[in-house]
Design an enzyme around this catalytic site. Structure first.
Site, PDB file in Angstrom:
ATOM      1  N   ASP A 164       0.852  -1.192   0.000  1.00  0.00           N
ATOM      2  CA  ASP A 164       0.000   0.000   0.000  1.00  0.00           C
ATOM      3  C   ASP A 164       0.887   1.241   0.000  1.00  0.00           C
ATOM      4  O   ASP A 164       1.680   1.433   0.920  1.00  0.00           O
ATOM      5  CB  ASP A 164      -0.898   0.005   1.232  1.00  0.00           C
ATOM      6  CG  ASP A 164      -1.846  -1.184   1.271  1.00  0.00           C
ATOM      7  OD1 ASP A 164      -1.349  -2.316   1.479  1.00  0.00           O
ATOM      8  OD2 ASP A 164      -3.047  -0.991   1.073  1.00  0.00           O
ATOM      9  N   ASP A 204     -22.638   6.506   9.620  1.00  0.00           N
ATOM     10  CA  ASP A 204     -21.994   7.712   9.110  1.00  0.00           C
ATOM     11  C   ASP A 204     -22.713   8.260   7.879  1.00  0.00           C
ATOM     12  O   ASP A 204     -23.916   8.061   7.736  1.00  0.00           O
ATOM     13  CB  ASP A 204     -20.523   7.388   8.800  1.00  0.00           C
ATOM     14  CG  ASP A 204     -19.605   8.567   9.059  1.00  0.00           C
ATOM     15  OD1 ASP A 204     -19.746   9.570   8.337  1.00  0.00           O
ATOM     16  OD2 ASP A 204     -18.774   8.499   9.981  1.00  0.00           O
ATOM     17  N   ASP A 213      -9.777   0.008  -2.181  1.00  0.00           N
ATOM     18  CA  ASP A 213      -9.192  -0.313  -0.889  1.00  0.00           C
ATOM     19  C   ASP A 213     -10.224  -0.902   0.076  1.00  0.00           C
ATOM     20  O   ASP A 213      -9.877  -1.350   1.161  1.00  0.00           O
ATOM     21  CB  ASP A 213      -8.580   0.961  -0.284  1.00  0.00           C
ATOM     22  CG  ASP A 213      -7.298   0.663   0.490  1.00  0.00           C
ATOM     23  OD1 ASP A 213      -6.814  -0.477   0.401  1.00  0.00           O
ATOM     24  OD2 ASP A 213      -6.804   1.577   1.168  1.00  0.00           O
ATOM     25  N   HIS A 242     -16.825  11.125   4.720  1.00  0.00           N
ATOM     26  CA  HIS A 242     -16.440  10.893   6.110  1.00  0.00           C
ATOM     27  C   HIS A 242     -16.469   9.414   6.487  1.00  0.00           C
ATOM     28  O   HIS A 242     -15.495   8.868   7.022  1.00  0.00           O
ATOM     29  CB  HIS A 242     -17.399  11.706   6.975  1.00  0.00           C
ATOM     30  CG  HIS A 242     -17.036  11.776   8.403  1.00  0.00           C
ATOM     31  ND1 HIS A 242     -17.757  11.133   9.379  1.00  0.00           N
ATOM     32  CD2 HIS A 242     -16.056  12.420   9.032  1.00  0.00           C
ATOM     33  CE1 HIS A 242     -17.214  11.393  10.552  1.00  0.00           C
ATOM     34  NE2 HIS A 242     -16.181  12.170  10.372  1.00  0.00           N
ATOM     35  N   ASN A 255      -3.392  -4.145   0.004  1.00  0.00           N
ATOM     36  CA  ASN A 255      -3.255  -4.285  -1.448  1.00  0.00           C
ATOM     37  C   ASN A 255      -2.354  -3.163  -1.949  1.00  0.00           C
ATOM     38  O   ASN A 255      -1.475  -2.704  -1.209  1.00  0.00           O
ATOM     39  CB  ASN A 255      -4.634  -4.276  -2.114  1.00  0.00           C
ATOM     40  CG  ASN A 255      -5.443  -3.013  -1.813  1.00  0.00           C
ATOM     41  OD1 ASN A 255      -4.932  -2.072  -1.202  1.00  0.00           O
ATOM     42  ND2 ASN A 255      -6.688  -2.989  -2.220  1.00  0.00           N
ATOM     43  N   ASP A 305     -21.190  20.311  18.456  1.00  0.00           N
ATOM     44  CA  ASP A 305     -20.100  20.518  19.413  1.00  0.00           C
ATOM     45  C   ASP A 305     -19.841  22.008  19.610  1.00  0.00           C
ATOM     46  O   ASP A 305     -18.702  22.461  19.549  1.00  0.00           O
ATOM     47  CB  ASP A 305     -18.817  19.864  18.896  1.00  0.00           C
ATOM     48  CG  ASP A 305     -18.937  18.350  18.820  1.00  0.00           C
ATOM     49  OD1 ASP A 305     -19.703  17.787  19.615  1.00  0.00           O
ATOM     50  OD2 ASP A 305     -18.261  17.744  17.974  1.00  0.00           O
ATOM     51  N   ASP A 348     -16.784  23.132  24.719  1.00  0.00           N
ATOM     52  CA  ASP A 348     -17.690  21.986  24.831  1.00  0.00           C
ATOM     53  C   ASP A 348     -17.033  20.838  25.597  1.00  0.00           C
ATOM     54  O   ASP A 348     -15.813  20.729  25.640  1.00  0.00           O
ATOM     55  CB  ASP A 348     -18.134  21.512  23.450  1.00  0.00           C
ATOM     56  CG  ASP A 348     -19.574  21.011  23.473  1.00  0.00           C
ATOM     57  OD1 ASP A 348     -20.112  20.817  24.578  1.00  0.00           O
ATOM     58  OD2 ASP A 348     -20.157  20.810  22.399  1.00  0.00           O
ATOM     59  N   GLU A 378     -12.558  17.053  23.076  1.00  0.00           N
ATOM     60  CA  GLU A 378     -13.357  17.417  24.255  1.00  0.00           C
ATOM     61  C   GLU A 378     -13.023  16.574  25.486  1.00  0.00           C
ATOM     62  O   GLU A 378     -12.984  15.362  25.415  1.00  0.00           O
ATOM     63  CB  GLU A 378     -14.853  17.255  23.945  1.00  0.00           C
ATOM     64  CG  GLU A 378     -15.355  18.283  22.976  1.00  0.00           C
ATOM     65  CD  GLU A 378     -16.856  18.161  22.719  1.00  0.00           C
ATOM     66  OE1 GLU A 378     -17.577  17.643  23.586  1.00  0.00           O
ATOM     67  OE2 GLU A 378     -17.275  18.603  21.643  1.00  0.00           O
ATOM     68  N   SER A 414     -13.286  12.352  15.327  1.00  0.00           N
ATOM     69  CA  SER A 414     -13.842  11.520  14.271  1.00  0.00           C
ATOM     70  C   SER A 414     -12.942  10.401  13.843  1.00  0.00           C
ATOM     71  O   SER A 414     -13.391   9.323  13.484  1.00  0.00           O
ATOM     72  CB  SER A 414     -13.986  12.379  13.020  1.00  0.00           C
ATOM     73  OG  SER A 414     -15.283  12.698  12.802  1.00  0.00           O
TER      74      SER A 414
END
Ligand SMILES: *[C@@H]1O[C@H](CO)[C@@H](O)[C@H](O)[C@H]1NC(C)=O
Ligand SMILES: *[C@@H]1O[C@H](CO)[C@@H](O)[C@H](O)[C@H]1NC(C)=O
Ligand SMILES: *[C@@H]1O[C@H](CO)[C@@H](O)[C@H](O)[C@H]1NC(C)=O
Length: 885
Positions: A164, A204, A213, A242, A255, A305, A348, A378, A414
């Protein structure tokens, strides 16, 4: 009967739970949707069909994997509800049925039989809620280019035969510059463990299974698109990248494309919910989708947030989570992994998010490639561990949307959550029998210490160190999986709920109206709950894991409130630190906090809660009541039972067993929100992280707290005036006031002294001649137009996104104060929306400069918040969601 009974039973099971029922397409334009919890076991009760008929609704299907919950719908009334004000016909019908069911003493025979019928219906309906579309916010990062790497990673590539091309840039796997700071997976690969047989679902915005991939590791059967109600979670919007990026971190194939996933022989499914509005029932179905096959649900999203919202999952979603915990994965429990949130720069904290502070979530925050705390990540007492992500100049390198696309700009919390998911996938290959609690125990046990000098570390009663920023430390795949291999499974979960303490007769009714309570004085308010050994023994309670603390607090500025719990052993958990941007006046109407800092501690003794505020004479509140739940491990496994979530309201004192069915009716208007991106700033990866600041600086004294570990522009300038200049808006606002005031004064004196002369550059203040000082001060009640100009000008000065958000606030509902008390704009709002208060605007001018004008100061301890249901700022925060860019 030719069919053997067992076949019938299997068929029944199949129908009930094995076959994933793809939810049918909804049409919110033509129909209103509701969820009914119907109890089929009630003897004289009405059947589901009878209930539907009585309510005038049509049964659509079962609500995801929730037993006895049904999605029903009714055609949208044409004329009514256009403005969202009209009553909801179905809910009104149900209320009428309830009333009729109670009229037992009706003499007329016809009426009596009606009332019997009504009772039959009402007695079987445990829950009825209208479905609202909501937009969840991705905890996503905007992009920048990363620098390159060199040697140890190249060696690893050779050793593992990895072709890869981007593997050497995946520092979270092999870090050339800071070798210690990785997920430490190679040692696990050496054991031949690569995630085989484990499925993780990315809840998501889609999952691009066409990417070379991912194709081979994609699980189509357990995927679904809940936004467009189609089978495959194909990304369709330009920024639907995302979920694909997160999926690559977990299961990118070994791969010749992009990089490699942590569990590169595991499978990923996609559940698309973030690419448009979603109702609670669909979100609930998503969190249980394929839950016998899927082990882990990776959730890098949540309420906004923005440091202002306080919001948790609705009842159906909670119910789905508990259903996943009790029944998912053959009863071992679904693993829910949540990103802690990217809003630290906005003050937050993950304890204001009901998803991240759930005992059922593994909450993951971020550290960067140097092991430093990135300023977006956070903190809170519900943080379990940290995993690696963007900061100090580097991003996460992974797959991207598109057949041959890779991303080198992924990050935020995330990206931390999927790194943890990858590690759990490895562990579940080694030990598929781990329960959801074993997964958490292993986090606590094996987390690796980072930054030992960070003042945020605090010793716990069990001898471990805990940090609000790092949880118990960094998740290390090698340590985790090795420990998992020999792990002795924990005994079942037990819990103990304390009685509810009411302070000074504090009460809250179903409309969230609060009365009484102990005023929060300069020293704050303390209260105690005593736990005895007997209580624990009687509840089969051996070892403590999580604690919940539920509070009822009324306050004119929620962001000023600090809440802390102190254990019998003197261990402090900060549950709420100050939030400079949170000026909601809705308080904490039965909000539940969580702490894992007391994990392993002996709970016997006095638990003391301390509620304090910032001693600002203009912001006040009262502490009305609280209770606790202790969660832990059973003494005697055979006596433990599974927790069953019941619908309750947040009233104080709590109603122990609600016989009456409860309905909740969120505001009638169905909202569609624009697709937002998270509040993670574009410099999330470039800013250097830190390891020198405690998350909640002076939280243990009741004094003023400067905004926590975040490099906001106002810090340093006004840190001791944080009540006053509490964020950028205020800063600009204050500068604006001073500037306008200054110019006005100048003009005034200039005119007196040089009556005839006037300089052209003052012409920009048209009403300058006779402009009263007061109207300059509060943004000009000289006329709405001027106010607006002033505001606009102010808006132009600043690029700050929050400022832009404020311009939309005119759409807010009365009383739903938000923002950090933007003096100017609030005044404008008042004129605009509350004609009745416009007349009292001179009153606002009497307030000193440092105080935003308030609408409707709550009376002493009586407080009527705007939103009737849910906890916290509900609708308001969804409005924010739509306005965030
Ligand atoms: C990472 O894993 C290796 C085994 O591959 C182990 O020896 C090492 O202790 C782990 N690293 C850390 C920092 O714990
Ligand atoms: C689980 O996997 C099996 C075999 O791949 C499949 O037939 C079944 O439909 C899946 N179940 C669910 C609930 O997705
Ligand atoms: C609380 O209410 C009860 C009964 O309504 C009353 O007797 C009592 O004095 C009140 N206590 C306080 C502290 O106000």
């Amino acid at each position: 009967m030719r069919l053997p009974l067992s076949t019938v039973f299997v068929a029944f099971l199949l129908q009930q739970s094995v076959v994933a029922v793809a939810p049918s397409r909804r049409n919110y334009d033509t129909h209103d949707y509701y969820v009914i919890e119907h109890d089929p076991r009630s003897v004289s009760g009405a059947s589901l069909d009878d209930v539907a008929r009585s309510l005038g609704v049509e049964v659509v299907e079962r609500a995801g994997e929730l037993q006895d919950h049904w999605v029903v719908r009714a055609p949208k009334p044409r004329h009514l509800a256009a403005r969202g004000e009209a009553t909801d016909r179905v809910l009104a019908t149900f209320e009428a049925l309830k009333a009729r069911a109670e009229s037992r003493h009706d003499l007329q025979l016809a009426r009596r039989s009606e009332s019997v019928e009504a009772r039959n219906v009402v007695s079987t309906v445990k829950f009825l809620e209208r479905q609202q579309l909501r937009q969840r916010v991705k905890r996503a990062p905007p992009p920048i280019r990363p620098p390159s790497t060199t040697s140890a990673s190249a060696k690893a590539a050779e050793h593992y035969g990895i072709k890869d091309p981007l593997f050497t840039k995946q520092w979270h796997l092999v870090n050339d510059e800071e070798p210690v700071h990785t997920m430490n997976v190679t040692g696990v690969w050496d054991m031949g463990i690569t995630g085989k047989g484990v499925i993780s679902a990315l809840v998501d915005d889609g999952l691009d299974y066409r990417n070379r991939d991912l194709t081979d590791n994609f699980d189509a059967i357990d995927s679904y698109d809940f936004n467009d109600h189609t089978d495959l979670p194909t990304p369709k919007l330009f920024d639907d990248h995302h979920g694909t990026r997160c999926a690559g971190q977990i299961a990118a194939v070994k791969n010749d494309a992009c990089g490699i996933g942590i569990a590169y022989e595991s499978k990923v499914a996609g559940l698309r919910i973030l690419s448009g509005p979603i109702s609670d029932v669909d979100e609930a179905a998503a969190l249980n989708y394929g839950f016998q096959n899927t082990s882990i649900y990776s959730c890098s999203w949540g309420p906004p947030d923005n440091g202002r919202s306080m919001e948790g999952p609705g009842y159906l979603i909670d119910k789905a989570v508990v259903n996943g915990i009790n029944n998912g994965r053959g009863g071992k429990g679904s693993i829910f992994v949540f990103a802690s949130g990217n809003g630290a720069a906005h003050g937050d904290q993950c304890n204001f998010d009901g998803y991240t502070n759930s005992i059922y979530s593994v909450t993951v925050s971020a550290v960067d490639y140097k092991g430093l705390h990135p300023y977006y990540s956070e903190p809170c007492a519900a943080n379990m561990i940290v995993a690696y992500s963007s900061g100090s100049g580097k991003h996460i390198v992974t797959t991207d949307m598109g057949e041959n696309s890779c991303s080198s700009s992924h990050g935020g919390t995330s990206a931390a959550a999927p790194n943890a998911v990858g590690v759990f996938a490895l562990a579940l290959e080694a030990r598929p029998d781990l329960t959801w609690r074993d997964v958490q125990h292993l986090c606590v046990q094996t987390a690796r210490m980072i930054n030992p000098d960070d003042p945020d570390w605090d010793k716990t009663a069990s001898g471990r160190l805990y940090s609000y920023k790092y949880g118990f430390g960094a998740l290390d795949a090698y340590r985790y999986v090795t420990a998992a291999k020999d792990w002795k499974l924990v005994k079942p979960q037990v819990w103990y709920s304390t009685d509810t303490i009411q302070l000074n007769n504090g009460t809250m009714d179903e409309k969230n109206t609060m009365h009484g309570g102990e005023p929060i004085g300069p020293a704050g308010v303390k209260s105690k709950i005593t736990i005895t050994r007997d209580m624990m023994d009687q509840h089969n309670f051996e070892k403590l894991e999580h604690i919940n603390v539920k509070v009822w607090i009324q306050h004119t500025k929620r962001g000023d409130v600090e809440v802390e719990i102190i254990s019998p052993k003197g261990i402090h958990s900060v549950l709420a630190g100050t939030r400079f941007g949170d000026s909601a006046n809705t308080g904490f109407p039965g909000w539940t906090f969580m702490s894992i800092k007391h994990w392993g501690e002996d709970p016997v003794g006095d638990w003391t809660i301390r509620v304090a505020d910032q001693k600002n004479p203009r912001e006040k509140g009262a502490f009305l009541g609280w209770n606790m739940i202790f969660w832990g491990e059973a003494i005697d496994a055979s006596k433990a039972s599974k927790f069953d979530l019941k619908k309750t309201t947040n009233v104080l004192p709590p109603v122990v067993d609600l016989n009456a069915p409860s309905t909740t009716s969120p505001s009638v208007a169905t909202k569609t929100h624009a697709k937002p991106t998270a509040l993670l700033p574009t410099d999330h990866a470039t800013v250097e992280g830190e390891k020198t600041k405690p998350a909640f600086p002076v939280a243990t004294s009741a004094g003023a707290v400067s905004p926590s570990s975040t490099p906001t522009p106002d810090e340093g300038w006004f840190s001791d005036m944080s009540n006053l200049v509490s964020n950028q808006k205020w800063l600009f606002g204050a500068i604006g006031v001073v500037a306008v005031f200054g110019i006005g004064s100048l003009l005034f004196f200039w005119r007196r002294r040089v009556a005839r002369q006037r300089r052209a550059n003052y012409a920009s203040l048209p009403a300058g001649d006779d402009l009263p000082m007061s109207s300059i001060r509060d943004g000009g009640s000289a006329g709405g137009v001027r106010t607006k100009e002033l505001y606009d000008a102010f808006g132009e000065v600043s690029d700050d996104e929050d400022v832009d958000e404020e311009t939309h606030l005119q759409g807010r509902r009365p009383g739903e104060r938000s923002g950090a008390g933007l003096g100017f704009h609030s005044g404008f709002l008042d004129d605009d929306e509350h004609p009745s208060t416009a007349g009292v605007s001179p009153g606002y001018r009497d307030e000193p400069d440092d105080q935003p004008p308030r609408e409707a100061e709550p009376q002493d301890h009586e407080h009527v918040p705007p939103s009737p249901s849910g906890s916290g700022s509900g609708d308001g925060s969804w409005e924010h969601a739509s306005q965030t860019r």
